[in-house]
Write a protein that holds these residues in place. Structure first.
Motif, PDB file in Angstrom:
ATOM      1  N   ARG A  88      37.276  41.976  27.820  1.00 49.73           N
ATOM      2  CA  ARG A  88      36.781  42.270  29.173  1.00 49.73           C
ATOM      3  C   ARG A  88      35.285  42.010  29.292  1.00 49.73           C
ATOM      4  N   TRP A  96      32.817  39.473  30.767  1.00 52.40           N
ATOM      5  CA  TRP A  96      32.767  38.325  31.676  1.00 52.40           C
ATOM      6  C   TRP A  96      31.370  38.156  32.267  1.00 52.40           C
ATOM      7  N   GLY A  97      30.369  38.706  31.590  1.00 50.97           N
ATOM      8  CA  GLY A  97      29.006  38.645  32.115  1.00 50.97           C
ATOM      9  C   GLY A  97      28.379  37.278  31.889  1.00 50.97           C
ATOM     10  N   GLN A 141      29.544  48.659  33.442  1.00 51.73           N
ATOM     11  CA  GLN A 141      29.056  48.228  32.126  1.00 51.73           C
ATOM     12  C   GLN A 141      28.894  49.426  31.193  1.00 51.73           C
ATOM     13  N   ALA A 184      34.249  47.208  31.283  1.00 53.43           N
ATOM     14  CA  ALA A 184      34.161  45.760  31.510  1.00 53.43           C
ATOM     15  C   ALA A 184      32.700  45.389  31.682  1.00 53.43           C
ATOM     16  N   PRO A 198      31.014  42.651  33.805  1.00 54.60           N
ATOM     17  CA  PRO A 198      30.636  41.553  34.704  1.00 54.60           C
ATOM     18  C   PRO A 198      29.108  41.509  34.722  1.00 54.60           C
ATOM     19  N   ARG A 249      29.711  39.418  39.556  1.00 54.21           N
ATOM     20  CA  ARG A 249      30.463  38.199  39.269  1.00 54.21           C
ATOM     21  C   ARG A 249      31.069  38.280  37.879  1.00 54.21           C
ATOM     22  N   THR A 250      32.242  37.705  37.747  1.00 51.33           N
ATOM     23  CA  THR A 250      32.868  37.573  36.436  1.00 51.33           C
ATOM     24  C   THR A 250      33.011  36.098  36.155  1.00 51.33           C
ATOM     25  N   ILE A 293      34.910  33.842  33.431  1.00 51.32           N
ATOM     26  CA  ILE A 293      35.916  34.031  32.370  1.00 51.32           C
ATOM     27  C   ILE A 293      35.892  32.846  31.400  1.00 51.32           C
ATOM     28  N   THR A 344      41.135  37.385  27.204  1.00 54.27           N
ATOM     29  CA  THR A 344      41.448  38.066  28.462  1.00 54.27           C
ATOM     30  C   THR A 344      42.932  37.928  28.796  1.00 54.27           C
ATOM     31  N   LEU A 404      42.115  42.133  33.944  1.00 56.62           N
ATOM     32  CA  LEU A 404      41.550  41.934  35.282  1.00 56.62           C
ATOM     33  C   LEU A 404      42.035  43.036  36.223  1.00 56.62           C
ATOM     34  N   LEU A 450      39.829  45.895  35.563  1.00 57.33           N
ATOM     35  CA  LEU A 450      38.534  45.719  36.224  1.00 57.33           C
ATOM     36  C   LEU A 450      38.621  46.141  37.685  1.00 57.33           C
TER      37      LEU A 450
END
Ligand SMILES: *Cc1c(COP(=O)(O)O)cnc(C)c1O
Length: 511
Positions: free
Chosen positions: A111, A113-114, A462, A467, A469, A481-482, A484, A489, A494, A497
């Motif tokens: 998870r 996705w940053g 965070q 997760a 993002p 924003r994510t 991927i 994942t 998702l 999230l």
């Protein structure tokens, strides 16, 4: 001429006992130290232990929080003074296990996705061990590492439909790849030797073009290349965050009338904010018609070419004069590894050719390739980064990477659909690739208040470890924003999230 007098080993050994010789040697030479372990077997045990720890870390990463802050007690230890006497390997490893390993950025987590963080892979980890064990220098010497890098480059040229004769180099990442591509573009655009005389000798200020969504590394490159940040003329984007071509055409004409010297167009395949992809085919046509260098920043999106399902999205990318991309983002290669392919291999060499008596190649021996490597990029010594690319490609094959890219795109579309069905959250940009931008709806709030809610929402997600993002600003609004670039994942991640974001957003708005 001084002649070293060979000692007569035979007579020495006859004249003295072994113990006497040892005593004489100890008396006549200083203590000679090494970094090798005193006992290789205890080193082996420590190394096997660490390998087990790291394999468990990879296997069990899903059970851990994505991210956790470094606690104060650990933070305090980072202020300890420099060690003058070593504590030994076991103590050093124990510090790694307590101070370092529990506090990762989080990229290996399903998870994470940053930004544009890539997952890495277990094989990539091994490859770094092997490369480091060899302590190999990439590309500089007549050795296997040079072959591996060249072969990895050849495979990428094939995957991206570039001619075999194209040049390239495996570098640290997209920023350096953009820098290298634009350096060659700059040098190829004037009819004198920029390397010798500098940009100041150009007739007319050199300018290049990119959309307002261009990555900051292009500004950095412009600064480092002596062009200045303002040499990057920004063209507005359309509703899909793609560079508006008519505006670009008009700007080039205007700049020429103003005595400026346009030299390059930068197209982006996969912008950092939304994953949008410029019309690369149209940009390639325009660059050809205008006699400009065409550079593509494909740091994220170039990998779309690996899947038949997404290949069409980056049509025209193979026409770029230079293509920058990252292995450590959407090819899941462990940090760090990026690449740039330059269609004209000689142009690359002209920009980075270095010279120096100490690197003049001899016809044979390990130094017989030296100028070839030093002449391809800004670094001289370079880690053997190509090995992890080569090894993972050998293990899994290109088709697997293509399937993973398509899987991430399908997951992004799935997330978009979930957001579109939400009454608490809203998607804020089209999903072209693997990036999904969204925010909490904050009915009746001012722009600033809504931004504050969304910033808080991001930090809570965070900090909860659920997760990661990241945030950005689109149309003046703060959004989450994510991105991927993650082979771990699953759709359920998702779902988690969306559910966590909805719960946090509701809690925030009732505060
Ligand atoms: C990440 C990124 C870069 C910079 O790449 P690094 O590997 O972080 O140096 C450049 N352009 C885009 C579009 C990116 O997403």
């Amino acid at each position: 001429m001084y002649r070293y007098n060979e000692p007569d080993v035979q007579s020495v050994s006859r004249a003295t006992s072994p113990r006497e010789r040892e005593r004489l040697a100890a008396a006549s030479s200083p203590i000679e130290e090494t970094l090798d372990p005193a006992d290789w077997e205890s080193f082996r045990a420590a190394a096997h232990h660490m390998l087990d720890v790291m394999i468990d870390f990879q296997r069990d990463v899903r059970e851990q929080p994505v991210w956790r802050p470094v606690p104060d007690v650990v933070e305090a230890r980072y202020r300890e003074h420099a060690p003058h006497a070593g504590a030994g390997l076991d103590a050093a490893i124990a510090d790694f296990e307590t101070m370092v390993l529990p506090y990762p950025t989080g990229t290996p987590h399903p998870r994470f996705w940053g930004w544009a963080g890539g997952t890495g892979s277990p094989t990539g980890m091994l490859a770094d061990l092997l490369a480091s064990g060899m302590n190999a220098l990439q590309g500089n010497f007549n050795d296997a590492a040079a072959r591996v890098e060249a072969q990895a480059l050849d495979w990428m040229k094939e995957a991206f439909e570039y001619p075999r004769a194209a040049g390239g180099i495996v570098v640290s990442g997209g920023s350096v790849a953009n820098f290298v591509g634009l350096a060659v573009a700059r040098d190829s655009s004037v009819d004198y030797d920029v390397g010798t005389d500098g940009v100041g000798a150009a007739a007319g200020r050199l300018v290049l073009y990119a959309s307002t969504e261009v990555h900051s590394s292009v500004f950095k490159a412009a600064k480092l290349l002596g062009l200045g940040r303002n040499a990057v003329h920004l063209i507005n984007v359309d509703a899909a965050y793609r560079l508006q071509i008519p505006e670009l055409i008009a700007r080039i004409e205007q700049d020429r009338r103003d005595g400026l010297r346009p030299f390059a167009i930068v197209g982006t395949a996969g912008t950092i904010n939304t994953g949008s992809i410029d019309d690369l085919e149209a940009l390639a046509d325009l660059a050809a018609a205008e006699g400009l260098w065409f550079h593509v920043d494909g740091a994220i999106g170039a990998m779309a070419a690996l899947s038949p399902e997404t290949r069409d999205l980056v049509r025209g990318m193979n026409r770029a004069d230079s293509l920058a991309f990252d292995f450590h983002k959407w090819m899941y290669v462990n940090y760090e590894a990026g690449c740039v392919i330059i269609r004209d291999a000689d142009a690359l060499r002209r920009t980075f050719a270095a010279g120096g008596d100490y690197i003049t190649p001899l016809p044979r021996g390990p130094g017989s390739l030296l100028d070839a490597a030093v002449g391809r990029g800004p670094q001289q010594s370079s880690a053997f980064k190509a090995l992890k690319v080569w090894l993972t490609l050998k293990e899994h094959g290109f088709d697997k990477f293509g399937r993973l890219v398509a899987q991430n795109v399908a997951q992004a579309r799935y997330l978009a659909a979930r957001l579109d069905a939400s009454t608490v959250l809203e998607r804020v940009a089209p999903v072209a690739l693997n990036v999904v931008a969204f925010r909490a709806r904050v009915p009746g709030a001012s722009g600033a208040a809504a931004d504050e809610v969304n910033r808080e929402l991001l930090m809570r997600l965070q900090e909860s470890g659920t997760a990661v993002p990241s945030g950005t600003v689109l149309n003046g609004q703060f959004v989450l924003r994510t991105c991927i670039c993650n082979h771990r994942t699953r759709r359920a991640d998702l779902d988690a999230l969306v559910e966590a974001a909805e719960t946090e957003a509701r809690a925030l708005m009732s505060d």
